[in-house]
Design a protein around this motif. Structure first.
Motif, PDB file in Angstrom:
ATOM      1  N   GLY A 110      60.063  59.443  40.445  1.00 59.47           N
ATOM      2  CA  GLY A 110      59.306  59.902  39.276  1.00 59.47           C
ATOM      3  C   GLY A 110      59.889  61.144  38.655  1.00 59.47           C
ATOM      4  N   PRO A 111      59.024  62.082  38.297  1.00 62.31           N
ATOM      5  CA  PRO A 111      59.511  63.290  37.645  1.00 62.31           C
ATOM      6  C   PRO A 111      60.388  64.141  38.559  1.00 62.31           C
ATOM      7  CG  PRO A 111      57.100  63.281  37.777  1.00 62.31           C
ATOM      8  CD  PRO A 111      57.568  62.049  38.439  1.00 62.31           C
ATOM      9  N   PHE A 112      60.359  63.844  39.831  1.00 59.87           N
ATOM     10  CA  PHE A 112      61.114  64.682  40.763  1.00 59.87           C
ATOM     11  C   PHE A 112      62.365  63.976  41.267  1.00 59.87           C
ATOM     12  CE2 PHE A 112      56.630  65.645  41.004  1.00 59.87           C
ATOM     13  CZ  PHE A 112      56.653  66.962  40.622  1.00 59.87           C
ATOM     14  N   GLN A 113      62.800  62.985  40.525  1.00 58.78           N
ATOM     15  CA  GLN A 113      63.883  62.152  41.030  1.00 58.78           C
ATOM     16  C   GLN A 113      65.121  62.952  41.395  1.00 58.78           C
ATOM     17  OE1 GLN A 113      65.812  59.420  38.443  1.00 58.78           O
ATOM     18  NE2 GLN A 113      65.792  57.805  39.971  1.00 58.78           N
ATOM     19  N   MET A 135      51.825  53.418  44.370  1.00 58.43           N
ATOM     20  CA  MET A 135      51.083  53.940  43.226  1.00 58.43           C
ATOM     21  C   MET A 135      51.887  55.068  42.577  1.00 58.43           C
ATOM     22  SD  MET A 135      47.334  55.612  43.206  1.00 58.43           S
ATOM     23  CE  MET A 135      46.522  56.025  41.667  1.00 58.43           C
ATOM     24  N   GLY A 136      52.162  54.929  41.314  1.00 57.46           N
ATOM     25  CA  GLY A 136      52.799  56.013  40.578  1.00 57.46           C
ATOM     26  C   GLY A 136      54.312  55.934  40.524  1.00 57.46           C
ATOM     27  N   SER A 137      54.850  56.634  39.541  1.00 59.99           N
ATOM     28  CA  SER A 137      56.301  56.620  39.346  1.00 59.99           C
ATOM     29  C   SER A 137      57.044  57.145  40.556  1.00 59.99           C
ATOM     30  CB  SER A 137      56.665  57.494  38.146  1.00 59.99           C
ATOM     31  OG  SER A 137      55.783  57.270  37.100  1.00 59.99           O
ATOM     32  N   ALA A 148      50.040  62.916  47.201  1.00 59.28           N
ATOM     33  CA  ALA A 148      50.173  63.913  46.139  1.00 59.28           C
ATOM     34  C   ALA A 148      49.189  63.634  45.016  1.00 59.28           C
ATOM     35  CB  ALA A 148      51.602  63.939  45.634  1.00 59.28           C
ATOM     36  N   CYS A 149      49.581  64.008  43.813  1.00 58.60           N
ATOM     37  CA  CYS A 149      48.671  63.956  42.678  1.00 58.60           C
ATOM     38  C   CYS A 149      47.992  62.597  42.538  1.00 58.60           C
ATOM     39  CB  CYS A 149      49.380  64.264  41.368  1.00 58.60           C
ATOM     40  SG  CYS A 149      51.023  64.933  41.499  1.00 58.60           S
ATOM     41  N   CYS A 150      48.770  61.531  42.760  1.00 55.25           N
ATOM     42  CA  CYS A 150      48.199  60.208  42.578  1.00 55.25           C
ATOM     43  C   CYS A 150      46.991  59.985  43.480  1.00 55.25           C
ATOM     44  CB  CYS A 150      49.243  59.153  42.863  1.00 55.25           C
ATOM     45  SG  CYS A 150      50.301  58.827  41.466  1.00 55.25           S
ATOM     46  N   SER A 151      46.942  60.668  44.619  1.00 54.72           N
ATOM     47  CA  SER A 151      45.829  60.413  45.525  1.00 54.72           C
ATOM     48  C   SER A 151      44.508  60.851  44.899  1.00 54.72           C
ATOM     49  CB  SER A 151      46.045  61.108  46.865  1.00 54.72           C
ATOM     50  OG  SER A 151      46.272  62.473  46.680  1.00 54.72           O
ATOM     51  N   MET A 189      44.721  63.728  33.924  1.00 56.41           N
ATOM     52  CA  MET A 189      45.106  64.752  34.898  1.00 56.41           C
ATOM     53  C   MET A 189      46.336  65.551  34.504  1.00 56.41           C
ATOM     54  SD  MET A 189      44.580  62.874  38.479  1.00 56.41           S
ATOM     55  CE  MET A 189      45.668  63.976  39.343  1.00 56.41           C
ATOM     56  N   MET A 190      47.364  64.866  34.059  1.00 56.43           N
ATOM     57  CA  MET A 190      48.633  65.542  33.766  1.00 56.43           C
ATOM     58  C   MET A 190      48.699  65.805  32.266  1.00 56.43           C
ATOM     59  SD  MET A 190      49.750  65.764  36.673  1.00 56.43           S
ATOM     60  CE  MET A 190      49.249  65.123  38.244  1.00 56.43           C
ATOM     61  N   PHE A 191      48.030  66.888  31.874  1.00 54.90           N
ATOM     62  CA  PHE A 191      47.712  67.043  30.458  1.00 54.90           C
ATOM     63  C   PHE A 191      48.930  67.294  29.576  1.00 54.90           C
ATOM     64  CE2 PHE A 191      44.348  68.729  33.189  1.00 54.90           C
ATOM     65  CZ  PHE A 191      43.396  67.764  32.957  1.00 54.90           C
ATOM     66  N   CYS A 207      51.931  58.005  35.748  1.00 56.73           N
ATOM     67  CA  CYS A 207      52.090  59.318  36.375  1.00 56.73           C
ATOM     68  C   CYS A 207      50.926  60.198  35.988  1.00 56.73           C
ATOM     69  CB  CYS A 207      53.407  59.955  35.964  1.00 56.73           C
ATOM     70  SG  CYS A 207      53.699  61.527  36.761  1.00 56.73           S
ATOM     71  N   PRO A 208      49.806  60.096  36.632  1.00 56.97           N
ATOM     72  CA  PRO A 208      49.441  59.056  37.587  1.00 56.97           C
ATOM     73  C   PRO A 208      48.907  57.829  36.854  1.00 56.97           C
ATOM     74  CG  PRO A 208      47.660  60.616  37.367  1.00 56.97           C
ATOM     75  CD  PRO A 208      48.737  61.073  36.460  1.00 56.97           C
ATOM     76  N   PRO A 209      48.906  56.660  37.507  1.00 61.41           N
ATOM     77  CA  PRO A 209      48.267  55.494  36.889  1.00 61.41           C
ATOM     78  C   PRO A 209      46.774  55.747  36.758  1.00 61.41           C
ATOM     79  CG  PRO A 209      49.493  54.895  38.870  1.00 61.41           C
ATOM     80  CD  PRO A 209      49.410  56.374  38.845  1.00 61.41           C
ATOM     81  N   PRO A 219      50.219  56.887  47.541  1.00 58.50           N
ATOM     82  CA  PRO A 219      49.913  57.593  46.312  1.00 58.50           C
ATOM     83  C   PRO A 219      50.681  58.894  46.174  1.00 58.50           C
ATOM     84  CG  PRO A 219      48.237  58.056  47.925  1.00 58.50           C
ATOM     85  CD  PRO A 219      49.387  57.412  48.630  1.00 58.50           C
ATOM     86  N   GLY A 220      51.956  58.845  45.959  1.00 59.92           N
ATOM     87  CA  GLY A 220      52.585  60.129  45.681  1.00 59.92           C
ATOM     88  C   GLY A 220      54.049  60.225  46.026  1.00 59.92           C
ATOM     89  N   THR A 221      54.535  61.438  45.837  1.00 59.92           N
ATOM     90  CA  THR A 221      55.944  61.717  46.066  1.00 59.92           C
ATOM     91  C   THR A 221      56.233  61.751  47.552  1.00 59.92           C
ATOM     92  OG1 THR A 221      55.524  63.287  44.313  1.00 59.92           O
ATOM     93  CG2 THR A 221      57.744  63.210  45.166  1.00 59.92           C
ATOM     94  N   ILE A 222      57.300  61.116  47.955  1.00 56.20           N
ATOM     95  CA  ILE A 222      57.676  61.146  49.362  1.00 56.20           C
ATOM     96  C   ILE A 222      58.894  62.049  49.488  1.00 56.20           C
ATOM     97  CG2 ILE A 222      58.352  59.748  51.325  1.00 56.20           C
ATOM     98  CD1 ILE A 222      57.202  57.472  49.204  1.00 56.20           C
TER      99      ILE A 222
HETATM  100  S1  SF4 Z   1      53.694  59.641  40.007  1.00 55.42           S
HETATM  101 FE1  SF4 Z   1      53.139  61.525  38.950  1.00 55.42          FE
HETATM  102  S2  SF4 Z   1      50.992  61.821  39.450  1.00 55.42           S
HETATM  103 FE2  SF4 Z   1      51.814  60.385  40.942  1.00 55.42          FE
HETATM  104  S3  SF4 Z   1      52.466  61.622  42.664  1.00 55.42           S
HETATM  105 FE3  SF4 Z   1      54.232  61.366  41.321  1.00 55.42          FE
HETATM  106  S4  SF4 Z   1      54.174  63.174  40.021  1.00 55.42           S
HETATM  107 FE4  SF4 Z   1      52.176  62.979  40.936  1.00 55.42          FE
END
Ligand code: SF4
Lengths: 549, 234
Positions: free
Chosen positions: B142-145, B134-136, B70-73, A324-326, B167-169, B107-110
């Motif tokens: 995660g990426p938005f820390q 689920m997910g970083s 979010a994306c993880c869902s 998904m996250m290419f 990200c995502p698993p 599944p996602g960013t809060i």
């Molecule tokens: S861990 Fe990655 S894929 Fe999952 S919700 Fe966060 S940004 Fe999206």
């Protein structure tokens, strides 16, 4: 490529200058369009002229930003009939009194854009019908993208925010209406959207989409990243239903135009090829969840679309290494060449393409010709073309309303101009048309992929250049400004960037197609039954990651 | 079950099947001749502690909350859907209402606006309840820390039993996470119900600031607020 409709006449810069006349206090040209600076009190006047006289009927985006000495609002205008004819209207205001006239009476779409500008930057708009926060909670203090805001500052969020809809004070004794919260945790909202609905019996009287439950500060993240490498992973997470490459392309295109980078032809073909695969995956999800929404089809259609998505994701995984996250595009090209052995990869893709027509037929049998489905979709959620334009709708939503607008053709980029394909439009204006458009776009995408595949197979081995020569650190010229868009899965995905001479953008603004499309929800549903609200919402195919950014 | 063998054998050593035969009548019905049945022999009883039995049942029949953020869902849906099919592991019944769910996959960013809502959904789930992060994003943001609006991990708000990084698993990873959770439940290691990092405070305890001043008259003293302050959190 299809020529489609004739382009509308281009308005020359001189004509615009003449039209604006005295009201232009300066020029501030952007890389993509001429820019005119006007007084905050002349906004509506100038915009009305540009819309009605010069024909700029598409307010693509409203960007706000703060400089050291002033605030600035930019209206990026263009035409549905001629996308490359663009003009930017720049409205500066002082730091002490950041008030400018609202553009909402001219372009309805400016409503939400200006609310966002108010929320994140802190500019106030006179005459705005409803100026309140849109992405952040009501209790938020300060404006996070403004100059002096401390982005690590803790904030308070009250739990009282979720009021009980059945509370006594939500009952109106006079009328028979009822207030209903749909979301933010609800299966039919496709994520964390909150729709405040007022019902009269089963009829929707008023809807107010409340967004911001997934506002992940994407713009801040991009402003903190370097152009060369650190921004590219984020676009994958805007529209995250596997349409990552389409989003990456938006950023790639903006930075490449800004820094004047020529992408090798071979890389362009790979980009086109992989981006269209993403489009198929994204439309499949839209189709599956929509079937789930309108007639509870959890077994057949939903599972079938996910089966097909798995196939596409497998191909993309072979190519990019992720499902998904290419993070596959690079500034000036793509990360690496097609996977070895190439024959196997081609065969796999070809298998998918060969099976697709039968699958599409199956979908048509299951969905579009299904009587229940038609009952739910035909003539519900009507969105007239004029209304769609007013709200800045793009993508399948606009094309389902008969607006013949597709950036791949109208503002050509990538390898699209050299390929044979058509822009799909439908004239029903309803939920059904939007589904048909997506179904047919899947077929068009398959055509594009097929042609790219043939090109890639025959491409001479010694000419497979996948990246242009890009300096290790990219520093575009100081004060270069650009607004560039691509046709993402949901519509026009635009990016505005301003450089301040460093290796990170001073302002990075994302114009998300879903954000504009969602605004039209009220027009589509008020006066209709509440089940149609769910159907209309589904047919807009929003992704909250992109709405809220 | 007792390990000691019977002291004496009377009559035949073959298990008595009278009851079974009587019930089946003539003709053998295969349904009664399962492996399990053979193993149990004549007395189809297992003796175990009720708690253990309940844990075993709980682990093997989990109702998941249908909860997408979010994306993880999207990967979570793929885990439920064809190919990965979480249902194979007795955990594939997504429930739309938290009141019918046992497990919440986050599944996602809060973000700050969603945090209180998520807490509320969690509170609505009946005990015992379990959470899979689920997910970083649910681990640390995660990426938005660094985002001004992003809650740095689900554990700021609710307790999490299993973290699935990525990200995502991949769906396989989520399946593995769910299996690990089942294993934990089977062993009776249910989640701590005390919500430590999540601070609930009376409004009065907070420093006076601009906002409080402004809203002072409108605020109900009994209101709880969520303090979201990642710098001080553990
Ligand atoms: S861990 Fe990655 S894929 Fe999952 S919700 Fe966060 S940004 Fe999206």
């Amino acid at each position: 490529m299809s020529t489609g409709l004739e382009k509308e006449a281009e308005t020359s810069v001189d004509e615009i200058a003449e039209l604006i006349g005295e009201r232009a206090i300066a020029r501030d040209d952007h890389l993509n369009a001429p820019g005119f600076v006007i007084n905050p009190a002349d906004v509506q006047d100038v915009l009305f002229d540009l819309r009605d006289v010069a024909g700029y009927d598409h307010c693509s985006c409203v960007t706000a930003q703060q400089y050291a000495d002033r605030y600035e609002t930019i209206y990026h205008l263009t035409k549905y009939g001629n996308r490359t004819d663009e003009v930017s209207i720049v409205v500066p205001t002082t730091l002490e009194e950041p008030v400018s006239q609202s553009g909402e009476p001219v372009y309805r779409t400016a409503d939400w854009h200006e609310r966002e500008a108010y929320d994140l930057i802190g500019i106030e708009y006179e005459d705005h019908p409803d100026l309140r926060r849109i992405l952040l909670p009501e209790t938020w203090q300060g404006h996070p993208l403004a100059g002096d805001y401390d982005q690590t500052k803790p904030q308070l969020v009250t739990l009282a925010e979720h009021a009980n809809p059945l509370q006594a004070d939500h009952h109106d004794t006079e009328s028979e209406t009822m207030f209903l919260n749909i979301g933010p945790h609800h299966p039919a909202t496709h994520g964390v959207l909150h729709v405040k609905t007022v019902l009269d019996g089963e009829t929707v009287v008023d809807v107010d989409p409340d967004i911001g439950y997934l506002h992940r500060c994407e713009e801040q993240m991009c402003q903190q990243g370097t152009y060369r490498h650190q921004i590219m992973p984020y676009p994958d997470r805007w529209d995250y239903v596997s349409s990552g490459l389409l989003n990456e392309w938006a950023y790639a295109r903006a930075i490449e135009d800004m820094a004047d980078i020529e992408v090798p032809e071979y890389a362009q073909i790979i980009r086109t090829f992989s981006a269209e695969l993403c489009r198929i995956a994204s439309h499949m999800l839209a189709l599956g969840t929509f079937a789930l929404d309108v007639y509870g089809e959890f077994t057949a259609t939903f599972q079938y679309t996910f089966r097909d998505r798995e196939v596409v994701q497998d191909i993309l995984e072979d190519l990019t290494g992720q499902r998904m996250m290419f993070n596959y595009f690079r500034v000036g090209g793509v990360a690496w060449d097609l996977p070895e052995p190439r024959e196997e990869f081609f065969a796999k893709t070809r298998d998918f393409l060969d099976e697709l027509p039968a699958k599409v037929e199956e979908y048509n049998d299951l969905i579009t010709t299904n009587e229940i489905f038609q009952l739910r979709c035909v003539d519900t959620g009507i969105l007239e073309p004029d209304v769609a334009k007013q709200y800045g709708c793009t993508g399948p939503v606009a094309r389902g309303s008969g607006v013949d607008y597709d950036l791949r053709r109208d503002d050509p980029y990538g390898y699209y101009p050299n390929l044979e394909w058509d822009v799909v439009t439908e004239d029903g204006y309803d939920n059904y048309s939007r589904v048909l458009v997506r179904m047919q776009e899947v077929e068009e995408s398959a055509k594009i992929i097929q042609q790219c595949l043939e090109l890639l197979e025959e491409w001479p081995e010694d000419d497979r250049e996948i990246q242009a020569n890009v300096p290790r650190t990219l520093k575009p010229d100081t004060d270069a400004e650009i607004y560039r868009a691509v046709e993402a899965a949901k519509g026009e995905l635009g990016i505005y960037m301003r450089s301040d001479g460093t290796d990170k953008p001073a302002r990075f603004k994302i114009r998300s197609p879903c954000f504009s499309n969602l605004q039209a929800l009220g027009e589509m549903t008020e006066g209709e039954y509440i089940p149609d609200l769910v159907a209309s919402l589904g047919s807009l195919d929003i992704v909250l990651g992109e709405v809220d950014r | 079950m007792s390990q000691d063998p019977k002291q004496s054998i009377q009559e035949s050593a073959t298990p008595s099947t009278d009851t079974r035969d009587a019930r089946m009548g003539a003709g053998v019905d295969d349904r009664f001749n399962s492996k399990l049945r053979e193993a149990f022999g004549a007395s189809p009883f297992i003796l175990t502690k009720f708690d253990e039995f309940m844990n075993w049942v709980r682990g093997n029949s989990m109702f998941m909350l249908q909860f997408g953020i979010a994306c993880c869902s999207i990967e979570m849906i793929h885990t439920y859907a064809i190919k990965h099919d979480l249902d194979r592991f007795g955990a594939g019944v997504p429930r739309a209402s938290p009141r019918q769910a046992d497990v919440m996959i986050v599944p996602g960013t809060i973000v700050s606006k969603f945090g209180p809502r998520m807490k509320r959904v969690y509170d609505q789930m009946p005990e015992p309840k379990f959470v899979v992060g689920m997910g970083s994003c649910t681990i640390s943001g995660g990426p938005f820390q660094e985002g001004y609006n992003v809650v740095k991990g689900a554990e700021e708000i609710i307790p999490v039993d299993i973290h699935v990084p990525g990200c995502p698993p991949r769906p396989e990873a989520l399946v593995y996470g769910v299996l690990k959770l089942q294993e934990r439940i089977r062993h009776g290691e249910s989640s701590p119900v005390v919500v430590k990092p999540y601070e609930l405070e009376r409004f009065g305890d907070l420093e006076k600031d601009e906002l409080v001043q402004k809203l002072a008259s409108e605020i109900d003293e009994d209101d709880l607020v969520m303090r979201y302050n990642w710098a001080d959190s553990p």
